[in-house]
Design a protein around this motif. Structure first.
Motif, short mmCIF file in Angstrom:
data_model
loop_
_atom_site.label_atom_id
_atom_site.label_comp_id
_atom_site.label_asym_id
_atom_site.label_seq_id
_atom_site.Cartn_x
_atom_site.Cartn_y
_atom_site.Cartn_z
N UNK A 298 15.44 82.91 27.97
CA UNK A 298 16.80 82.35 27.92
C UNK A 298 17.81 83.19 28.70
N UNK A 299 17.42 84.37 29.17
CA UNK A 299 18.28 85.13 30.08
C UNK A 299 18.00 84.77 31.54
N UNK A 300 16.95 84.02 31.77
CA UNK A 300 16.50 83.77 33.15
C UNK A 300 16.59 82.30 33.58
N UNK A 301 16.18 81.40 32.71
CA UNK A 301 16.11 79.99 33.09
C UNK A 301 17.49 79.35 32.91
N UNK A 302 18.03 78.71 33.95
CA UNK A 302 19.38 78.13 33.84
C UNK A 302 19.38 76.83 33.03
N UNK A 303 20.18 76.81 31.99
CA UNK A 303 20.39 75.59 31.22
C UNK A 303 21.42 74.73 31.93
N UNK A 304 21.45 73.47 31.59
CA UNK A 304 22.40 72.53 32.21
C UNK A 304 23.44 72.13 31.18
N UNK A 305 24.72 72.33 31.52
CA UNK A 305 25.82 71.91 30.65
C UNK A 305 26.65 70.86 31.38
N UNK A 306 27.14 69.90 30.65
CA UNK A 306 27.90 68.85 31.30
C UNK A 306 28.85 68.14 30.34
N UNK A 307 29.87 67.55 30.93
CA UNK A 307 30.74 66.58 30.27
C UNK A 307 30.80 65.41 31.23
N UNK A 308 30.00 64.39 30.95
CA UNK A 308 29.87 63.24 31.85
C UNK A 308 30.34 62.00 31.10
N UNK A 309 31.62 61.75 31.17
CA UNK A 309 32.22 60.66 30.40
C UNK A 309 33.34 60.03 31.23
N UNK A 310 32.96 59.02 31.99
CA UNK A 310 33.92 58.39 32.89
C UNK A 310 34.80 57.35 32.20
N UNK A 311 34.30 56.79 31.09
CA UNK A 311 35.02 55.73 30.41
C UNK A 311 36.03 56.30 29.41
N UNK A 312 37.00 56.99 29.95
CA UNK A 312 38.08 57.55 29.16
C UNK A 312 39.31 57.59 30.04
N UNK A 313 40.49 57.79 29.43
CA UNK A 313 41.73 57.75 30.20
C UNK A 313 41.71 58.74 31.35
N UNK A 314 41.18 59.94 31.08
CA UNK A 314 41.02 60.93 32.13
C UNK A 314 39.52 61.13 32.34
N UNK A 315 38.94 60.42 33.32
CA UNK A 315 37.49 60.54 33.54
C UNK A 315 37.06 61.99 33.71
N UNK A 316 35.93 62.31 33.10
CA UNK A 316 35.45 63.70 33.11
C UNK A 316 34.02 63.75 33.62
N UNK A 317 33.81 64.51 34.69
CA UNK A 317 32.45 64.73 35.22
C UNK A 317 32.33 66.21 35.59
N UNK A 318 32.04 67.00 34.59
CA UNK A 318 31.89 68.44 34.75
C UNK A 318 30.42 68.80 34.62
N UNK A 319 29.94 69.67 35.53
CA UNK A 319 28.54 70.09 35.49
C UNK A 319 28.46 71.59 35.82
N UNK A 320 27.69 72.31 35.03
CA UNK A 320 27.52 73.75 35.29
C UNK A 320 26.17 74.19 34.75
N UNK A 321 25.48 75.01 35.55
CA UNK A 321 24.15 75.50 35.16
C UNK A 321 24.16 77.03 35.11
N UNK A 322 23.67 77.55 34.00
CA UNK A 322 23.58 78.99 33.81
C UNK A 322 22.64 79.25 32.64
N UNK A 323 22.09 80.48 32.54
CA UNK A 323 21.25 80.81 31.38
C UNK A 323 22.06 80.81 30.09
N UNK A 324 21.38 80.62 28.98
CA UNK A 324 22.06 80.66 27.69
C UNK A 324 22.55 82.07 27.35
#
Length: 419
Positions: free
Chosen positions: A269-295
């Motif tokens: 978990x210090x080496x393998x990058x996890x994927x984090x996201x906020x992918x929600x376009x159907x909202x007043x302020x569409x959100x498409x955030x993506x970031x990959x890093x180890x836990x």
């Protein structure tokens, strides 16, 4: 798959300038008992009256010269401006400082306070936190409302040492939560605006706006720099509401449990990058955030410096299938440790916020969540906001020289700072 991990614990070669990692503190009671040159002037060795010994690299000493700093404390001379090798010709100690003469003729004096504060004493991992005992500390709004520095120190030091502090007697008005965080730094605006209200809604833009249980998580892990502090002001929490207790857990402590029980899983978990996201376009302020890093982030000593954990906001992994097998095995082990009652009892808190209370906590180190609840005709309304980890660190380091005891040592805030 055999994963390769490198912790950089060869401190002799990696950290020759300061021989180990510095723990930020303000201990200044020791006095210089003697000094000498080593390695033909490449190092100055200082012996203190308490028997401890520190070594200081000659280039580091040259760059520490106060006369080579602007009044703003910005450097006027960098390592690239010096003629190398930088060597010491003379070193002596008197009048509470170290007098230095370099091979380019430059002379300077560094005082004991500076040298001791920046002395490097540890070359092995710091001992992990033993436990969080008792409940979170409590401080009244009246202690901080007039910006009394002593009250603000009480507030930020409680967050630093325990991860969470409860501010009682918070005025029941819109925006009162921001009145607390702005004692530390500006409100950090995010996709949820400056203020957000945690209430149950028919079409929620976040699972927090339901009555479902929120598992332990960090907010906004899909940001490059997630919020540092989060404050949640309890405005309404009717007696009819069943459940809804707030839960917190020291993520660094949980990571240390993982290391102790399953070393290979920890390293994965210090080496393998996890994927984090906020992918929600159907909202007043569409959100498409993506970031990959180890836990889990670690420094050159293997110390945990940051943990990123937020199961509701995990995205699609982009890792080779054989590495994924090791990752998912490690993930499940860490998840089970985080949710283990033994872990949460030892390294966490669980309590029901009362109306007029505000929970201020370190979002970068303390995972948080909420037990499920049923309104039963009542109401539950929390108002929240964020503050950056940089503003928090700035505030505590500004106040510490005034209010911290001489042996005060800062704990890691979870911002991946190496030391």
């Amino acid at each position: 798959l055999k994963l390769q991990f490198l912790y950089f614990i060869d401190t002799k070669n990696m950290l020759s300038a300061c021989r180990g990692a510095v723990r930020r503190g303000y201990a200044t009671t020791a006095k210089i008992a003697g000094s000498t040159l080593l390695q033909n002037g490449a190092t100055a060795q200082v012996t203190w009256d308490n028997g401890s010994v520190n070594e200081y690299d000659s280039t580091w000493l040259r760059l520490s010269c106060k006369s080579c700093l602007h009044a703003t404390s910005q450097r006027l001379v960098s390592a690239a401006d010096l003629k190398h090798p930088v060597l010491l010709k003379e070193v002596s100690s008197n009048d509470g400082g170290l007098q230095l003469t370099f091979n380019d003729g430059h002379q300077t004096t560094l005082d004991e306070k500076f040298l001791k504060e920046h002395a490097s004493t540890n070359t092995t991992r710091a001992k992990p936190r033993e436990a969080l005992t008792g409940g979170p500390r409590r401080i009244s709004w009246n202690e901080i409302k007039d910006n009394d520095p002593a009250g603000i120190w009480k507030l930020v030091s409680a967050v630093s040492e325990n991860g969470v502090v409860i501010v009682t007697d918070t005025p029941n008005k819109d925006g009162a939560v921001a009145d607390i965080t702005t004692k530390i730094g500006p409100v950090m605006e995010t996709l949820y605006d400056k203020l957000f209200d945690v209430v149950s809604t028919p079409n929620p833009i976040n699972i927090a706006y339901t009555g479902e249980r929120l598992a332990y998580h960090m907010d906004l892990p899909y940001y490059e720099s997630p919020p540092g502090l989060q404050a949640l002001h309890c405005r309404v929490f009717s007696k009819e509401v069943v459940g809804g207790e707030s839960i917190f857990l020291d993520a660094h402590a949980a990571a240390e449990v993982l290391r102790e029980r399953y070393p290979e899983a920890f390293e994965t978990l210090t080496k393998v990058p996890a994927a984090f996201q906020k992918d929600h376009s159907k909202r007043e302020k569409p959100a498409r955030f993506f970031y990959k890093r180890p836990h889990i982030y670690v420094n050159h000593l293997g110390e945990v410096t940051a943990v990123f954990w937020s199961p509701p906001f995990e995205g699609v992994m982009k890792v080779a299938s054989d590495a994924l097998k090791a990752y998912y095995d490690a993930y499940v082990k860490f998840f089970n440790i985080i949710e283990d009652p033994e872990t949460t009892k030892k390294y966490g808190y669980k309590f029901r916020l009362q109306e007029g209370e505000t929970a201020l906590f370190n979002n970068r180190r303390m995972l948080h969540g909420r037990e499920s609840f049923e309104l039963n005709g009542g109401g539950r309304h929390l108002q929240g906001c964020y503050c950056s980890i940089d503003d928090f660190n700035n505030k505590i380091h500004t106040l510490a020289p005034i209010y911290a005891p001489a042996d005060y040592v800062f704990d890691k805030t979870g911002n991946a700072d190496y030391l």
